[in-house]
Scaffold this active site. Structure first.
Site, PDB file in Angstrom:
ATOM      1  N   HIS A 130       0.724  -1.281  -0.196  1.00  0.00           N
ATOM      2  CA  HIS A 130      -0.332   0.057   0.009  1.00  0.00           C
ATOM      3  C   HIS A 130       0.863   1.208   0.032  1.00  0.00           C
ATOM      4  O   HIS A 130       0.468   2.355  -0.573  1.00  0.00           O
ATOM      5  CB  HIS A 130      -0.879   0.237   1.216  1.00  0.00           C
ATOM      6  CG  HIS A 130      -1.905  -1.014   1.175  1.00  0.00           C
ATOM      7  ND1 HIS A 130      -3.130  -0.605   0.676  1.00  0.00           N
ATOM      8  CD2 HIS A 130      -2.018  -2.050   1.675  1.00  0.00           C
ATOM      9  CE1 HIS A 130      -3.925  -1.736   0.479  1.00  0.00           C
ATOM     10  NE2 HIS A 130      -3.414  -2.729   1.331  1.00  0.00           N
ATOM     11  N   ASP A 144      -7.179  -3.250  -1.509  1.00  0.00           N
ATOM     12  CA  ASP A 144      -7.909  -4.455  -0.513  1.00  0.00           C
ATOM     13  C   ASP A 144      -9.504  -4.247  -1.241  1.00  0.00           C
ATOM     14  O   ASP A 144     -10.045  -3.213  -1.266  1.00  0.00           O
ATOM     15  CB  ASP A 144      -8.048  -3.911   0.907  1.00  0.00           C
ATOM     16  CG  ASP A 144      -6.638  -4.092   1.359  1.00  0.00           C
ATOM     17  OD1 ASP A 144      -5.699  -4.567   1.056  1.00  0.00           O
ATOM     18  OD2 ASP A 144      -6.406  -3.393   2.425  1.00  0.00           O
ATOM     19  N   TYR A 175      -5.640 -16.202   5.619  1.00  0.00           N
ATOM     20  CA  TYR A 175      -4.329 -15.469   5.724  1.00  0.00           C
ATOM     21  C   TYR A 175      -4.340 -14.586   6.708  1.00  0.00           C
ATOM     22  O   TYR A 175      -5.436 -13.833   7.042  1.00  0.00           O
ATOM     23  CB  TYR A 175      -3.805 -14.861   4.548  1.00  0.00           C
ATOM     24  CG  TYR A 175      -2.417 -14.183   4.902  1.00  0.00           C
ATOM     25  CD1 TYR A 175      -1.200 -14.972   4.431  1.00  0.00           C
ATOM     26  CD2 TYR A 175      -2.139 -12.838   5.136  1.00  0.00           C
ATOM     27  CE1 TYR A 175      -0.083 -14.388   4.817  1.00  0.00           C
ATOM     28  CE2 TYR A 175      -0.916 -12.220   5.223  1.00  0.00           C
ATOM     29  CZ  TYR A 175       0.329 -13.159   5.260  1.00  0.00           C
ATOM     30  OH  TYR A 175       1.484 -12.445   5.294  1.00  0.00           O
ATOM     31  N   HIS A 194     -11.303  -9.412   3.852  1.00  0.00           N
ATOM     32  CA  HIS A 194     -10.857  -8.548   2.393  1.00  0.00           C
ATOM     33  C   HIS A 194      -9.988  -9.484   1.679  1.00  0.00           C
ATOM     34  O   HIS A 194      -9.283 -10.535   2.021  1.00  0.00           O
ATOM     35  CB  HIS A 194     -10.360  -7.096   2.625  1.00  0.00           C
ATOM     36  CG  HIS A 194      -8.959  -7.096   3.253  1.00  0.00           C
ATOM     37  ND1 HIS A 194      -8.877  -7.279   4.661  1.00  0.00           N
ATOM     38  CD2 HIS A 194      -7.793  -6.847   2.509  1.00  0.00           C
ATOM     39  CE1 HIS A 194      -7.537  -7.087   4.877  1.00  0.00           C
ATOM     40  NE2 HIS A 194      -6.842  -6.956   3.727  1.00  0.00           N
ATOM     41  N   HIS A 226      -6.609  -8.903  -0.509  1.00  0.00           N
ATOM     42  CA  HIS A 226      -5.426  -7.921  -0.858  1.00  0.00           C
ATOM     43  C   HIS A 226      -4.950  -8.265  -2.019  1.00  0.00           C
ATOM     44  O   HIS A 226      -4.475  -9.623  -2.462  1.00  0.00           O
ATOM     45  CB  HIS A 226      -4.774  -7.869   0.293  1.00  0.00           C
ATOM     46  CG  HIS A 226      -3.452  -7.325  -0.028  1.00  0.00           C
ATOM     47  ND1 HIS A 226      -3.193  -5.757   0.346  1.00  0.00           N
ATOM     48  CD2 HIS A 226      -2.254  -7.436  -0.486  1.00  0.00           C
ATOM     49  CE1 HIS A 226      -1.793  -5.753  -0.040  1.00  0.00           C
ATOM     50  NE2 HIS A 226      -1.278  -6.474  -0.587  1.00  0.00           N
TER      51      HIS A 226
END
Length: 244
Positions: A186, A193, A220, A226, A228
């Site tokens: 990011h 996301d 994960y 969400h 990613h």
């Protein structure tokens, strides 16, 4: 919508004017795109900044695990991505980028070069100038544009269903505020996301064939709410709940 309609109308007027004057129609003369206009057809062996611009827009049309380079060289991988783009939009899939291919791209992008279904504001809820990350503001914004074109490809492949981005570029301050990793993509502007529908697992599975090299999703740690996706030089996929 009005802006895109106006641009398409202008293209039609220019096309008719050129035909009436007996001018041959080539890529670039039939269109006056407010973002970027190609002035020649491109095929294997072509090189230059116009090839790079094309690569940005077709990088989401690759095979599983593949990443298309933005190197300005029209090689076999670029030709294959162009073929997939052409087939996806009902064009003749010959791997040569000419007026029909560019025309479809023009219809898919807004004046700021973002794809029609995504925008800079959606990929940056941190600040207004893209500063404070791990790269320059210009690089972060450029990376976000490349991510948006991959998301546009994924959206179309999923049946033109909306894809919702909950987080994109973050400055170090924004990243720290949400507890992000110190090495988060990011910070580079190339991560997104994704939330909502389609399901998180469907998004994680589909993203494997759209040029994303970092995919983290359900199963994960910290990613059960969400999916990613990012462009990481060191590819890593992990969404155990989704079989990835």
């Amino acid at each position: 919508m009005f802006r895109r309609a106006s641009r398409l109308f202008l293209s039609f007027v220019m096309l008719m004017t050129g035909m009436a004057a007996g001018v041959g129609v080539t890529a670039g003369t039939a269109h006056a795109d407010s973002c970027y206009t190609w002035n020649r057809s491109l095929s294997q062996g072509s090189s230059g900044s116009d090839v790079t611009q094309l690569q940005i827009r077709v990088a989401g049309w690759v095979t599983s695990g593949e990443r298309l380079a933005y190197d300005g060289q029209y090689g076999a991988r670029t030709a294959a991505a162009v073929k997939k783009f052409q087939a996806a939009y009902g064009l003749g899939a010959d791997g040569i980028a000419g007026p029909a291919t560019f025309g479809k791209i023009y219809a898919l992008q807004d004046a700021d070069c973002t794809p029609v279904h995504f925008g800079y504001a959606e990929l940056n809820r941190c600040n207004s100038d893209w500063s404070g990350g791990a790269v320059s503001a210009a690089t972060a914004k450029s990376n976000a544009l490349r991510t948006m074109w991959k998301l546009e490809a994924m959206r179309h492949a999923l049946g033109d269903v909306p894809i919702t981005v909950s987080s994109g570029f973050r400055s170090r301050a924004c990243n720290d505020a949400v507890g992000g990793s110190a090495t988060s993509r990011h910070l580079y502007g190339d991560a997104a996301d994704l939330v909502g529908s389609p399901s998180l697992c469907r998004l994680a599975q589909q993203s494997r064939t759209h040029g994303f090299s970092e995919i983290l999703g359900p199963g994960y740690p910290g990613h059960n709410d969400h999916t990613h996706v990012a462009f990481d030089p060191s590819p890593y996929w992990s969404a155990p709940t989704c079989g990835i």
